[in-house]
Motif scaffolding. Structure first.
Motif, PDB file in Angstrom:
ATOM      1  N   PHE A 201       0.856  -1.177   0.000  1.00 29.15           N
ATOM      2  CA  PHE A 201       0.000   0.000   0.000  1.00 29.15           C
ATOM      3  C   PHE A 201       0.900   1.237   0.000  1.00 29.15           C
ATOM      4  CE2 PHE A 201      -2.403  -3.416   1.883  1.00 29.15           C
ATOM      5  CZ  PHE A 201      -3.680  -3.266   1.357  1.00 29.15           C
ATOM      6  N   THR A 202       0.358   2.344  -0.493  1.00 28.23           N
ATOM      7  CA  THR A 202       1.149   3.577  -0.550  1.00 28.23           C
ATOM      8  C   THR A 202       0.456   4.686   0.235  1.00 28.23           C
ATOM      9  OG1 THR A 202       0.089   4.269  -2.632  1.00 28.23           O
ATOM     10  CG2 THR A 202       2.164   3.027  -2.790  1.00 28.23           C
ATOM     11  N   GLN A 203       1.285   5.551   0.783  1.00 24.24           N
ATOM     12  CA  GLN A 203       0.794   6.712   1.535  1.00 24.24           C
ATOM     13  C   GLN A 203       1.557   7.936   1.060  1.00 24.24           C
ATOM     14  OE1 GLN A 203       1.498   6.478   5.737  1.00 24.24           O
ATOM     15  NE2 GLN A 203       0.451   8.416   6.202  1.00 24.24           N
ATOM     16  N   ASP A 204       0.871   8.883   0.462  1.00 23.36           N
ATOM     17  CA  ASP A 204       1.517  10.102  -0.016  1.00 23.36           C
ATOM     18  C   ASP A 204       1.885  11.001   1.163  1.00 23.36           C
ATOM     19  OD1 ASP A 204       1.341   9.358  -2.657  1.00 23.36           O
ATOM     20  OD2 ASP A 204      -0.582  10.380  -2.987  1.00 23.36           O
ATOM     21  N   ILE A 205       3.012  11.675   1.036  1.00 18.87           N
ATOM     22  CA  ILE A 205       3.505  12.596   2.063  1.00 18.87           C
ATOM     23  C   ILE A 205       3.445  14.007   1.499  1.00 18.87           C
ATOM     24  CG2 ILE A 205       5.484  13.251   3.481  1.00 18.87           C
ATOM     25  CD1 ILE A 205       6.374  10.306   3.348  1.00 18.87           C
ATOM     26  N   SER A 206       2.790  14.903   2.188  1.00 22.25           N
ATOM     27  CA  SER A 206       2.642  16.268   1.688  1.00 22.25           C
ATOM     28  C   SER A 206       3.996  16.984   1.666  1.00 22.25           C
ATOM     29  CB  SER A 206       1.650  17.050   2.541  1.00 22.25           C
ATOM     30  OG  SER A 206       2.196  17.311   3.828  1.00 22.25           O
ATOM     31  N   LYS A 207       4.113  17.974   0.812  1.00 20.04           N
ATOM     32  CA  LYS A 207       5.345  18.746   0.692  1.00 20.04           C
ATOM     33  C   LYS A 207       5.691  19.439   2.006  1.00 20.04           C
ATOM     34  CE  LYS A 207       7.440  22.540  -1.939  1.00 20.04           C
ATOM     35  NZ  LYS A 207       7.222  23.524  -3.040  1.00 20.04           N
ATOM     36  N   ASP A 208       4.696  20.066   2.622  1.00 18.18           N
ATOM     37  CA  ASP A 208       4.943  20.781   3.880  1.00 18.18           C
ATOM     38  C   ASP A 208       5.403  19.827   4.977  1.00 18.18           C
ATOM     39  OD1 ASP A 208       4.235  23.142   2.675  1.00 18.18           O
ATOM     40  OD2 ASP A 208       2.171  23.141   3.436  1.00 18.18           O
ATOM     41  N   ASP A 209       4.768  18.672   5.054  1.00 14.81           N
ATOM     42  CA  ASP A 209       5.128  17.691   6.076  1.00 14.81           C
ATOM     43  C   ASP A 209       6.548  17.172   5.839  1.00 14.81           C
ATOM     44  OD1 ASP A 209       4.642  16.272   8.338  1.00 14.81           O
ATOM     45  OD2 ASP A 209       3.578  14.629   7.354  1.00 14.81           O
ATOM     46  N   ARG A 210       6.868  16.897   4.571  1.00 18.07           N
ATOM     47  CA  ARG A 210       8.218  16.405   4.239  1.00 18.07           C
ATOM     48  C   ARG A 210       9.279  17.436   4.602  1.00 18.07           C
ATOM     49  NH1 ARG A 210      10.471  17.857  -0.414  1.00 18.07           N
ATOM     50  NH2 ARG A 210       8.478  17.953  -1.528  1.00 18.07           N
ATOM     51  N   ILE A 211       9.049  18.695   4.262  1.00 22.28           N
ATOM     52  CA  ILE A 211      10.032  19.746   4.543  1.00 22.28           C
ATOM     53  C   ILE A 211      10.218  19.932   6.041  1.00 22.28           C
ATOM     54  CG2 ILE A 211      10.469  22.227   4.365  1.00 22.28           C
ATOM     55  CD1 ILE A 211       9.200  22.142   1.590  1.00 22.28           C
ATOM     56  N   GLN A 212       9.100  19.969   6.777  1.00 17.94           N
ATOM     57  CA  GLN A 212       9.171  20.166   8.231  1.00 17.94           C
ATOM     58  C   GLN A 212       9.919  19.017   8.906  1.00 17.94           C
ATOM     59  OE1 GLN A 212       5.355  20.381  10.143  1.00 17.94           O
ATOM     60  NE2 GLN A 212       6.199  20.839  12.148  1.00 17.94           N
ATOM     61  N   GLN A 213       9.575  17.789   8.552  1.00 16.91           N
ATOM     62  CA  GLN A 213      10.234  16.623   9.146  1.00 16.91           C
ATOM     63  C   GLN A 213      11.711  16.570   8.753  1.00 16.91           C
ATOM     64  OE1 GLN A 213       9.165  14.341  11.294  1.00 16.91           O
ATOM     65  NE2 GLN A 213       7.061  15.099  11.448  1.00 16.91           N
ATOM     66  N   GLY A 214      12.007  16.920   7.508  1.00 21.02           N
ATOM     67  CA  GLY A 214      13.387  16.895   7.046  1.00 21.02           C
ATOM     68  C   GLY A 214      14.274  17.883   7.786  1.00 21.02           C
ATOM     69  N   GLN A 215      13.760  19.079   8.032  1.00 19.27           N
ATOM     70  CA  GLN A 215      14.544  20.080   8.752  1.00 19.27           C
ATOM     71  C   GLN A 215      14.762  19.664  10.209  1.00 19.27           C
ATOM     72  OE1 GLN A 215      12.621  23.879   8.210  1.00 19.27           O
ATOM     73  NE2 GLN A 215      13.182  24.006   6.036  1.00 19.27           N
ATOM     74  N   ARG A 216      13.739  19.051  10.814  1.00 16.87           N
ATOM     75  CA  ARG A 216      13.888  18.565  12.185  1.00 16.87           C
ATOM     76  C   ARG A 216      14.984  17.498  12.251  1.00 16.87           C
ATOM     77  NH1 ARG A 216      12.516  14.100  14.749  1.00 16.87           N
ATOM     78  NH2 ARG A 216      11.315  13.281  12.975  1.00 16.87           N
ATOM     79  N   MET A 217      14.968  16.575  11.307  1.00 17.94           N
ATOM     80  CA  MET A 217      15.960  15.498  11.281  1.00 17.94           C
ATOM     81  C   MET A 217      17.354  16.034  10.992  1.00 17.94           C
ATOM     82  SD  MET A 217      13.815  12.558   9.278  1.00 17.94           S
ATOM     83  CE  MET A 217      12.309  11.869   9.965  1.00 17.94           C
ATOM     84  N   ALA A 218      17.443  17.015  10.103  1.00 21.71           N
ATOM     85  CA  ALA A 218      18.742  17.599   9.767  1.00 21.71           C
ATOM     86  C   ALA A 218      19.393  18.228  10.995  1.00 21.71           C
ATOM     87  CB  ALA A 218      18.577  18.633   8.645  1.00 21.71           C
ATOM     88  N   ASP A 219      18.604  18.951  11.789  1.00 20.37           N
ATOM     89  CA  ASP A 219      19.125  19.556  13.023  1.00 20.37           C
ATOM     90  C   ASP A 219      19.707  18.488  13.944  1.00 20.37           C
ATOM     91  OD1 ASP A 219      18.550  22.189  12.394  1.00 20.37           O
ATOM     92  OD2 ASP A 219      16.528  22.100  13.234  1.00 20.37           O
ATOM     93  N   GLU A 220      18.961  17.402  14.110  1.00 16.49           N
ATOM     94  CA  GLU A 220      19.394  16.343  15.020  1.00 16.49           C
ATOM     95  C   GLU A 220      20.637  15.624  14.484  1.00 16.49           C
ATOM     96  OE1 GLU A 220      19.699  13.801  18.194  1.00 16.49           O
ATOM     97  OE2 GLU A 220      18.513  15.647  17.988  1.00 16.49           O
ATOM     98  N   ILE A 221      20.690  15.402  13.173  1.00 14.92           N
ATOM     99  CA  ILE A 221      21.833  14.699  12.578  1.00 14.92           C
ATOM    100  C   ILE A 221      23.106  15.513  12.727  1.00 14.92           C
ATOM    101  CG2 ILE A 221      22.810  13.957  10.356  1.00 14.92           C
ATOM    102  CD1 ILE A 221      19.986  13.005   9.605  1.00 14.92           C
ATOM    103  N   VAL A 222      23.027  16.824  12.529  1.00 15.61           N
ATOM    104  CA  VAL A 222      24.209  17.675  12.690  1.00 15.61           C
ATOM    105  C   VAL A 222      24.709  17.618  14.131  1.00 15.61           C
ATOM    106  CG1 VAL A 222      25.023  20.067  12.695  1.00 15.61           C
ATOM    107  CG2 VAL A 222      23.700  19.207  10.759  1.00 15.61           C
ATOM    108  N   LYS A 223      23.800  17.654  15.098  1.00 14.87           N
ATOM    109  CA  LYS A 223      24.197  17.555  16.510  1.00 14.87           C
ATOM    110  C   LYS A 223      24.916  16.238  16.779  1.00 14.87           C
ATOM    111  CE  LYS A 223      20.427  20.478  18.223  1.00 14.87           C
ATOM    112  NZ  LYS A 223      19.163  20.516  19.007  1.00 14.87           N
ATOM    113  N   ARG A 224      24.408  15.165  16.191  1.00 21.11           N
ATOM    114  CA  ARG A 224      25.034  13.857  16.404  1.00 21.11           C
ATOM    115  C   ARG A 224      26.407  13.782  15.742  1.00 21.11           C
ATOM    116  NH1 ARG A 224      20.000   9.523  15.663  1.00 21.11           N
ATOM    117  NH2 ARG A 224      18.594  10.508  17.194  1.00 21.11           N
TER     118      ARG A 224
END
Length: 397
Positions: A201-224
């Protein structure tokens, strides 16, 4: 009489020893010759490169490519290469992600000044933990917890993969880290199963949701990354965000933004990237004579017709053009064929190398892959500063 027999015995022994030495050398030489012929080499079994210890760097043919790192006579591969959150169904994504990330790196780390090193800081175990869902057993998971739902309310897998590239300079016999580029591949659609071995099954991810989640993850990855041994507080860490194409897409995805942490563990403002990928030949419904890619599409169709006229038993000719705004950045062409003869493959590849400059654009890197059901048979490449194609026939001697 006994003296004569004694002398005769000594002579016989000497002759026998000489014969053994002669035939021993003969077979030793022939055994070595057979081994070298089998490997299609004339060099000894232990090559000079394999006997070297420590760090070396490769040479390069032009300024469009990096020198790369060799350790103890072997190419230094990435510690976490190929680790993804789930199975990658669209191979176009991987190609455009890796090629595009390297092109981004070239804009920030000069090929004439820096040495490229495959990622050595993120390990396979860490990558698997980071790309997994967060859970009681995995506190380091970057993807959200499984909420147990099987519809559009479920928590999807946002982050598909992480690619690390390290850029070094040589100081004496050592390499010094000067910067890191991280590519984060974000899903635009998540494929999942309601039960093991069940239907997809597939679940589409909205552009806004993808961008928001990506920026959150990027912050955490840089800290690590700042806490990893060997990375200084002032080592620049670039983060480039990539939107994966859907599984059924005939082209890869696009990079859409980037950021940099020049010091410390915080990111500054995000910069948008105007990238797009165009599949060739374009459908008539998407072809606009005024569009940026219309001229390229026309040239591509003429190129396809030309090579199909030369070898009419081609299955298909498709292309993937990458644009930065209105500027063509690169072109990858796949030619599917039914060839089995080595002479056919070589003749066809050489013909493409001669005819391609008459149809395909100059000033951009181009890769042409010739493939059959048995795998890739040959490929042609040219750099941005040349119109001459280099032909490589796979499996040839």
């Amino acid at each position: 009489m006994r003296a004569v027999k004694w002398i005769s015995s000594i002579v016989a022994v000497i002759v026998l020893i000489s014969a053994l030495v002669f035939f021993g050398n003969f077979f030793s030489k022939n055994s070595s010759s057979v081994s070298n012929t089998h490997n299609n080499k004339t060099a000894p079994a232990t090559t000079k490169s394999n006997s070297k210890k420590g760090i070396q760097v490769t040479s390069k043919n032009d300024n469009s490519s990096y020198q790369t790192v060799i350790k103890d006579g072997r190419y230094l591969t990435s510690k976490a290469r190929g680790v993804t959150a789930s199975q990658e169904s669209n191979t176009f994504n991987q190609v455009s992600f890796e090629d595009g990330l390297l092109n981004f790196s070239k804009e920030h780390f000069s090929t004439s000044k820096y040495i490229f090193q495959e990622g050595q800081f993120l390990t396979t175990n860490q990558a698997n933990e980071w790309l997994s869902r967060q859970s009681d057993d995995n506190k380091d998971g970057l993807n959200p917890r499984d909420n147990g739902k099987f519809n559009n309310e479920r928590n999807p897998i946002y982050l598909q993969s992480i690619e690390e590239q390290d850029f070094m300079t040589k100081e004496g016999n050592n390499l010094k880290l000067h910067g890191i580029v991280l590519g984060l591949a974000m899903n635009t659609q998540d494929t999942y199963q309601k039960e093991q071995y069940g239907a997809n099954f597939t679940q589409d991810i909205s552009k806004d949701d993808r961008i928001q989640q990506g920026q959150r993850m990027a912050d955490e990855i840089v800290k690590r990354y700042r806490n990893i041994n060997g990375i200084n507080r002032d080592t620049p860490i670039y983060v480039v965000m990539y939107a994966q194409a859907k599984d059924d897409s005939l082209a890869g995805g696009n990079f859409y933004s980037w950021n940099v942490s020049k010091t410390g563990d915080s990111l500054s403002n995000w910069t948008n990237i105007d990238n797009q990928t165009v599949v060739l030949p374009m459908q008539e419904s998407t072809t606009d004579d005024k569009s940026v890619s219309a001229k390229l599409n026309s040239s591509f169709v003429n190129f396809s017709n030309n090579i199909e006229g030369f070898f009419p038993n081609l299955s298909s000719v498709t292309g993937q053009a990458s644009y930065d705004g209105n500027n063509l950045k690169g072109l990858i062409i796949s030619v599917s064929t039914q060839f089995y003869s080595a002479t056919e493959i070589e003749s066809f590849a050489n013909y493409i190398a001669q005819s391609a400059p008459n149809y395909l654009p100059s000033g951009v890197p181009i890769k042409i892959k010739i493939e059959a059901s048995t795998g890739m048979q040959a490929y042609l490449t040219k750099s941005a500063d040349s119109d001459k194609y280099k032909v490589t026939i796979l499996g040839s001697y």
